[in-house]
Design an enzyme around this catalytic site. Structure first.
Site, PDB file in Angstrom:
ATOM      1  N   LYS A  87     -26.258  10.093  -7.521  1.00 26.75           N
ATOM      2  CA  LYS A  87     -27.591  10.554  -7.919  1.00 26.75           C
ATOM      3  C   LYS A  87     -28.543   9.353  -7.976  1.00 26.75           C
ATOM      4  CE  LYS A  87     -29.649  13.307 -11.695  1.00 26.75           C
ATOM      5  NZ  LYS A  87     -29.304  13.991 -12.962  1.00 26.75           N
ATOM      6  N   SER A 168     -31.070  18.702 -12.836  1.00 27.99           N
ATOM      7  CA  SER A 168     -31.599  17.483 -12.236  1.00 27.99           C
ATOM      8  C   SER A 168     -30.636  16.856 -11.233  1.00 27.99           C
ATOM      9  CB  SER A 168     -31.982  16.472 -13.310  1.00 27.99           C
ATOM     10  OG  SER A 168     -30.873  15.860 -13.898  1.00 27.99           O
ATOM     11  N   SER A 192     -27.605  19.308 -16.593  1.00 27.52           N
ATOM     12  CA  SER A 192     -27.918  18.752 -15.280  1.00 27.52           C
ATOM     13  C   SER A 192     -26.716  18.468 -14.406  1.00 27.52           C
ATOM     14  CB  SER A 192     -28.768  17.484 -15.428  1.00 27.52           C
ATOM     15  OG  SER A 192     -30.091  17.843 -15.778  1.00 27.52           O
TER      16      SER A 192
END
Length: 516
Positions: A87, A168, A192
């Site tokens: 990420k 997210s 998330s």
């Protein structure tokens, strides 16, 4: 045009890939090249998923070095030569950027690897690139669209492209689901990892707070932030967690991690449900009929495989967590983001106030759909010595942990708690933002209790509805990852719910142009 990767490689497990590499029929460079080709063909072109924000310009060189290392030694772990996507809020001290999706952090790369990246490289994993995310990990506006960032655009759900990838860690979840990588790392403050894993039909593990280092990760709140694995199977997620778990002197929260970190693949028991006591949290169900049907099917399977299911189980104080949680997040974000920015001296922005000013100056790129009211609310808060903050933190931890999850487990002598992860993915809406909020019983989402308590949770694919995946979530006591993995694996091996995505343009539609 480069050759399309074969389906077996796109969907292969870590174990399958290692067997091929050990047999000499595959090497890491070939595997990396095929994933890079697939990213070019269906992420950057074709269905244009926008899951990968940047590929590693040194990926093939690093893969070749790993191949050379494989030829020299047999002392290799399960991740050796395996591509991993990170990420884009996880620092890498290389030529890639770490931006949290924001143009404000695009001036220069981070100066060093995050703690978990150090562990990945030591284990021989290949960092293939960075994934798109909800900008600032979805902590800029209450009206944001999950998976959108100023730097990366809007990530799509590979099952149905007009549906949202959720949470997210949207890019990490969608990339793994689309067969663009073997495994990925996501981060979670509240939902998330769990939501994008469930919405993209994969496995996600949100570890106990302090099991995985947060050093070098763009923060929201140190009392809830963690990183965790996202994979197409419980086995792959367990293998990845085994590598990234452990103490790190750069993150004081991990002081106890080495006492608990282990080889989590030891708990991959096909009979993992047998003899377990699992409580159904009906308070976290009832919001979405497709999710409820998946829950009922899961309960029936668990009973058939020897689990004792206690239904219902009440987790006290679920309705009381939202207020103190938000107070804590606002205070800690201001403190933690300022501290993080101090580790990036080559950036022009130094403080949260600078970020707010940057977004105003670049509103066309950074705020085309939604604003930054959470930034502004956080900026208005005081220091972490404020009584308002300390009271809210103590209340949130007490209600979610000892008086919440722990109380429910103890009262009913349970190994784990069970709920629907989320309902099927909602339509992406840049105007109104996400149509689902964790912890809101009117729209679903079961991540909040474990997230606030800092306890582990794992989501596993359970069913499909209208071509969209639906998952169940298991959560339990602090450091209970072995138990949760055992239960999740036992469920997965009998449910066999995973299906590859079809890249449909809409529900009931056709595969998009360029879909594999």
């Amino acid at each position: 045009m480069a050759a399309q990767p074969t389906r077996p490689l796109a969907w292969a497990s870590i174990d399958q890939l290692q067997r091929q590499m050990d047999a000499g029929t595959l090497d890491s460079r070939t595997l990396a090249r095929q994933f890079l080709d697939r990213i070019a063909q269906i992420d950057q072109a074709g269905p244009t998923l926008r899951t990968v924000i940047e590929t590693n310009p040194d990926a093939l060189k690093l893969a070749a070095a790993l191949d050379a290392g494989r030829a020299r030694t047999t002392a290799r772990g399960p991740l050796y030569g395996i591509p991993v996507l990170l990420k884009d809020n996880i620092d890498t001290g290389d030529r890639m950027l770490t931006t949290a999706g924001s143009l404000a952090l695009a001036d220069a790369p981070a100066p060093r690897d995050a703690g978990l990246v150090v562990r990945l490289r030591k284990a021989g994993a290949l960092v293939l690139g960075k994934t798109n995310l909800s900008e600032w990990a979805n902590f800029r506006s209450n009206h944001a669209s999950s998976g959108w960032s100023g730097r990366g655009g809007q990530t799509k759900n590979p099952y149905v492209l007009d549906r949202n990838p959720c949470g997210s860690s949207a890019g990490s979840g969608a990339a793994v689901a689309a067969g663009l990588v073997t495994v990925a790392i996501g981060t979670e403050t509240d939902g998330s990892i769990i939501c994008p894993a469930a919405s993209n039909g994969i496995v996600g593990i949100k570890p106990t707070l302090g099991l995985v280092s947060r050093s070098g990760i763009v923060p929201i709140a140190h009392s809830q932030d963690t990183a965790g694995p996202m994979a197409r199977s419980v086995a792959d997620a367990a293998a990845l967690l085994s590598v990234i778990a452990g103490s790190d002197p750069r993150d004081p929260a991990t002081a106890e991690a080495d006492r608990h970190a282990t080889d989590y693949t030891r708990f991959l028991d096909p009979d993992g449900l047998k003899g377990k006591r699992i409580g159904v949290v009906r308070q976290l169900a009832g919001a979405e009929p497709n999710a409820d049907r998946a829950l009922e099917q899961a309960i029936a399977l668990m009973k058939a495989q020897g689990a004792t299911v206690v239904d219902p189980v009440t987790v006290p104080h679920l309705a009381d967590l939202g207020g103190p949680e938000m107070t804590v997040l606002l205070y800690e974000f201001k403190h933690d983001i300022n501290a993080y920015l101090a580790t990036r001296p080559r950036l022009e922005v130094r403080t949260l106030a600078d970020l707010i000013a940057f977004d105003k100056q670049h509103a066309a790129q950074e705020m085309p759909w939604f604003g930054q009211e959470l930034f502004e609310q956080a900026q208005a808060e005081g220091p972490l010595t404020d009584r308002k903050y300390t009271d809210a933190l103590a209340k949130a931890k007490r209600l979610a942990g000892p008086e919440g999850i722990d109380a429910a487990l103890a009262k009913n002598h349970l190994d784990a708690l069970l709920a629907p992860s989320w309902g099927p993915a909602f339509v992406t809406d840049p105007v109104l933002g996400d149509h689902i909020v964790s912890g809101d019983p009117t729209v679903g989402g079961a991540s909040q209790p474990a997230a606030v308590a800092g306890y582990p949770s794992i989501t596993v694919p359970a069913a499909f509805a209208h071509g969209l995946p639906v998952g169940i979530v298991l959560f339990g006591a602090r450091w209970s990852e072995p138990t949760l993995i055992s239960i999740a694996y036992g469920f997965e091996q009998h449910a066999r719910a995973w299906q590859p995505p079809r890249f449909l343009d809409t529900v009931g539609g056709r595969p998009a142009a360029g879909a594999p």
